[in-house]
Design an enzyme around this catalytic site. Structure first.
Site, PDB file in Angstrom:
ATOM      1  N   LYS A  22       0.836  -1.205   0.000  1.00  0.00           N
ATOM      2  CA  LYS A  22       0.000   0.000   0.000  1.00  0.00           C
ATOM      3  C   LYS A  22       0.869   1.253   0.000  1.00  0.00           C
ATOM      4  CE  LYS A  22      -1.747   1.694   4.013  1.00  0.00           C
ATOM      5  NZ  LYS A  22      -1.528   3.117   4.271  1.00  0.00           N
ATOM      6  N   ASN A  23       1.818   1.308   0.928  1.00  0.00           N
ATOM      7  CA  ASN A  23       2.582   2.542   1.075  1.00  0.00           C
ATOM      8  C   ASN A  23       3.510   2.808  -0.107  1.00  0.00           C
ATOM      9  OD1 ASN A  23       1.287   3.055   3.429  1.00  0.00           O
ATOM     10  ND2 ASN A  23       3.001   2.526   4.789  1.00  0.00           N
ATOM     11  N   ARG A  94      -3.601  10.965   4.458  1.00  0.00           N
ATOM     12  CA  ARG A  94      -2.423  11.796   4.604  1.00  0.00           C
ATOM     13  C   ARG A  94      -1.479  11.728   3.397  1.00  0.00           C
ATOM     14  NH1 ARG A  94       1.045  14.126   8.228  1.00  0.00           N
ATOM     15  NH2 ARG A  94       3.200  13.528   7.931  1.00  0.00           N
ATOM     16  N   CYS A 118      -4.723   8.764   9.554  1.00  0.00           N
ATOM     17  CA  CYS A 118      -4.933   8.061  10.818  1.00  0.00           C
ATOM     18  C   CYS A 118      -4.766   9.021  11.996  1.00  0.00           C
ATOM     19  CB  CYS A 118      -3.909   6.948  10.973  1.00  0.00           C
ATOM     20  SG  CYS A 118      -4.347   5.426  10.153  1.00  0.00           S
ATOM     21  N   ARG A 123       1.228  14.538  13.408  1.00  0.00           N
ATOM     22  CA  ARG A 123       1.660  14.278  12.031  1.00  0.00           C
ATOM     23  C   ARG A 123       1.648  15.516  11.130  1.00  0.00           C
ATOM     24  NH1 ARG A 123      -0.689   8.684   9.859  1.00  0.00           N
ATOM     25  NH2 ARG A 123       1.319   8.499   8.896  1.00  0.00           N
ATOM     26  N   PRO A 124       2.432  16.517  11.476  1.00  0.00           N
ATOM     27  CA  PRO A 124       2.489  17.691  10.618  1.00  0.00           C
ATOM     28  C   PRO A 124       3.208  17.395   9.300  1.00  0.00           C
ATOM     29  CG  PRO A 124       4.095  17.853  12.391  1.00  0.00           C
ATOM     30  CD  PRO A 124       3.337  16.597  12.620  1.00  0.00           C
ATOM     31  N   VAL A 125       3.164  18.364   8.384  1.00  0.00           N
ATOM     32  CA  VAL A 125       3.850  18.179   7.100  1.00  0.00           C
ATOM     33  C   VAL A 125       4.977  19.201   6.932  1.00  0.00           C
ATOM     34  CG1 VAL A 125       1.971  17.039   5.863  1.00  0.00           C
ATOM     35  CG2 VAL A 125       2.079  19.547   5.889  1.00  0.00           C
ATOM     36  N   ASP A 126       5.453  19.750   8.064  1.00  0.00           N
ATOM     37  CA  ASP A 126       6.458  20.805   7.986  1.00  0.00           C
ATOM     38  C   ASP A 126       7.726  20.377   7.232  1.00  0.00           C
ATOM     39  OD1 ASP A 126       6.655  19.092  10.245  1.00  0.00           O
ATOM     40  OD2 ASP A 126       8.177  20.379  11.126  1.00  0.00           O
ATOM     41  N   LEU A 127       8.125  19.125   7.367  1.00  0.00           N
ATOM     42  CA  LEU A 127       9.352  18.697   6.670  1.00  0.00           C
ATOM     43  C   LEU A 127       9.153  18.655   5.156  1.00  0.00           C
ATOM     44  CD1 LEU A 127      10.938  15.807   8.769  1.00  0.00           C
ATOM     45  CD2 LEU A 127      11.468  18.235   8.757  1.00  0.00           C
ATOM     46  N   ASP A 309       4.503   0.390  12.088  1.00  0.00           N
ATOM     47  CA  ASP A 309       3.273  -0.171  11.531  1.00  0.00           C
ATOM     48  C   ASP A 309       3.054  -1.637  11.925  1.00  0.00           C
ATOM     49  OD1 ASP A 309       2.660   2.231  10.398  1.00  0.00           O
ATOM     50  OD2 ASP A 309       3.117   1.658   8.340  1.00  0.00           O
ATOM     51  N   ILE A 331       8.128   6.584  16.923  1.00  0.00           N
ATOM     52  CA  ILE A 331       7.817   7.318  15.689  1.00  0.00           C
ATOM     53  C   ILE A 331       6.603   8.231  15.885  1.00  0.00           C
ATOM     54  CG2 ILE A 331       7.325   7.119  13.211  1.00  0.00           C
ATOM     55  CD1 ILE A 331      10.033   5.899  13.934  1.00  0.00           C
ATOM     56  N   ARG A 401      -8.644   0.034   4.433  1.00  0.00           N
ATOM     57  CA  ARG A 401      -7.655   0.956   3.860  1.00  0.00           C
ATOM     58  C   ARG A 401      -6.358   0.214   3.549  1.00  0.00           C
ATOM     59  NH1 ARG A 401      -6.154   5.666   7.451  1.00  0.00           N
ATOM     60  NH2 ARG A 401      -4.765   5.865   5.688  1.00  0.00           N
TER      61      ARG A 401
END
Ligand code: UD1
Length: 422
Positions: A22-23, A94, A118, A123-127, A309, A331, A401
């Protein structure tokens, strides 16, 4: 909402085919936005997250055809007709943020809603944003959207060191760098097999990339990419999940397509707990070495460490081990939501911040429980397979999912499991 009913039924044995990851698929699909020729993925998993990514790409003007019963995704992105990734689709998943890098790299502009996904932490997206900024993106965060433009119309190569490892930010940056002007060096990059798979696919499309699978990726930008066909790598999380079936229930399961290099740290922990993993011509065969498994301590880490996971599923196993195990989640800050649900089944778990102490019990008991996220939901099914009596797991949309035909795969090994349609 559907639920899953599981009845503990003793040892389970058989063969389980492992699907494409999936990923990996969720990052390979947006790569179609990088070029105007077709990109075809084979060995695609049949999951609702893939349907969501399909919908997102189609909303941007890409053509996505699902062939051979969903195993093949034939994609083509002649033009990006719409550069706005809408909230209504992005909020569901995400991984939607992964369209940002490709659109920005190809056309110099993109607008992407800030994602959902999830509920396992902030879980920010700053990076994602910082690395693209280093490559010359000018960003404006307005109304829940990232409005991005490449200064001068095209991204430029940069040297960027990630302050900590992020799978998604590495993927976004890697895709963006393939079409940037000049050389990009990504330091402290993620080394996950899904990144290696993405790099290999991009290279087939004409990208110049070195270092995949190490913590430094070097990308020489090119003017354009071309079409390719690529098989999606095996899903190491689905693999690890099914490896736990004979570990928790007894019996012997052969995971078809399984590879030890994808689950090294996980297999080492199974070995320490008293579970043998052997390579066969077709995949990996798993069985307990003796009787009951024994406690082990587990710390989640970026690849090649123990994957976050698989933490929930491993916890289900350790609930039935002899002795006390400590699981440390490094994580995500809020990834023990399965613990109270497992406790309803008779597990003894104490959570303190990022640590969970699990005291193994002889037997779990069936109960009504609720899936809180994707991996938590399958951990409850594993626990239910090993429990006495009946377990009903509600909110299984999370499960769909990430796991295809889970009831069918488990039934083939003798499990009593059925879906109750709402
Ligand atoms: C991917 C996987 C997910 C897996 C995770 C870690 C996909 C679609 N999902 O998620 O299943 O659990 O890797 O192996 O591939 N972070 C920030 N800022 C950022 C990005 C991340 O603070 O910009 C934090 C996250 O909150 C988290 C940590 O970094 O605490 C790692 O996240 P990351 O590796 O980015 O995970 P994802 O790519 O979202």
């Amino acid at each position: 909402m559907d639920s899953i009913l599981v009845r503990g039924n003793g040892a389970l044995s058989g063969a389980i085919p492992i699907a494409g990851a999936k990923n990996a698929c969720l990052t390979l699909m947006p790569a179609t936005l990088l070029c105007d020729e077709p990109l075809t993925l084979t060995n695609a998993p049949r999951l609702s997250d893939i349907a969501t990514m399909t919908q997102l790409l189609q909303s941007l003007g890409a053509e996505v055809a699902s062939l051979q019963n969903g195993l093949v995704l034939a994609m083509s992105s002649h033009d990006i007709a719409n550069h706005i990734a809408d909230y209504d689709i992005v909020r569901k998943m995400r991984a939607s943020i992964l369209v940002l890098g490709p659109m920005l790299a190809r056309d110099g502009h993109a607008v992407v809603s800030l994602p959902g996904g999830c509920a396992i932490g902030a879980r920010p997206v700053d990076l994602h944003l910082r690395v693209l900024e280093a490559m010359g993106a000018v960003l404006d965060l307005r109304d829940g959207y990232v409005h991005a433009k490449a200064a001068g119309g095209r991204l430029k190569g940069a040297v960027f060191e990630f302050p900590f490892v992020s799978v998604g930010a590495t993927e976004n940056a890697l895709m963006a760098a393939t079409l940037a002007r000049g050389t990009t060096v990504l330091k402290n990059a993620a080394r996950e097999p899904e990144i290696v798979d993405l790099a290999r696919c991009l290279r087939k499309m004409g990208a110049e990339i070195e270092g995949e699978g190490t913590s430094t990726l070097t990308i020489q930008g090119v003017d354009r990419l071309h079409g390719a066909t690529h098989p999606v790598v095996t899903d190491r999380i689905e693999l690890g999940t099914y490896m736990l079936v004979p570990a928790i229930c007894g019996g012997e399961v052969e995971c078809i397509g399984g590879r030890l290099d994808l689950v090294g740290a996980f297999a080492e922990k199974l070995d320490a707990a008293g579970v043998s993993v052997t390579e066969t011509d077709r995949g990996l065969k798993v069985a307990r070495k003796n009787g009951r498994v024994t406690a082990v301590n587990v710390t989640t880490e970026p690849f090649p460490g123990f994957p976050t996971d698989l933490q929930a599923q491993m916890m289900a196993l350790l609930c039935t081990a002899s002795g006390v195990s400590v699981l440390e989640e490094k994580i995500f800050e809020n990834r023990f939501m399965h613990a109270p649900e497992l406790t309803r089944m008779g597990a003894r778990i104490e959570v303190h911040g990022g640590h969970a102490t699990v005291t193994g019990v002889e037997k779990l008991r069936g109960a009504r429980v609720m899936a809180t996220d994707l991996r938590a939901s399958v951990s409850l099914i594993l626990a239910g397979l090993a429990a006495e009596g009946e377990t009903v797991v509600s909110r299984v949309y999370h499960l769909d999912r990430g796991y295809e035909r889970v009831e069918e795969k488990l039934r083939a090994c003798g499990a009593q499991i059925e879906r109750i349609k709402a």
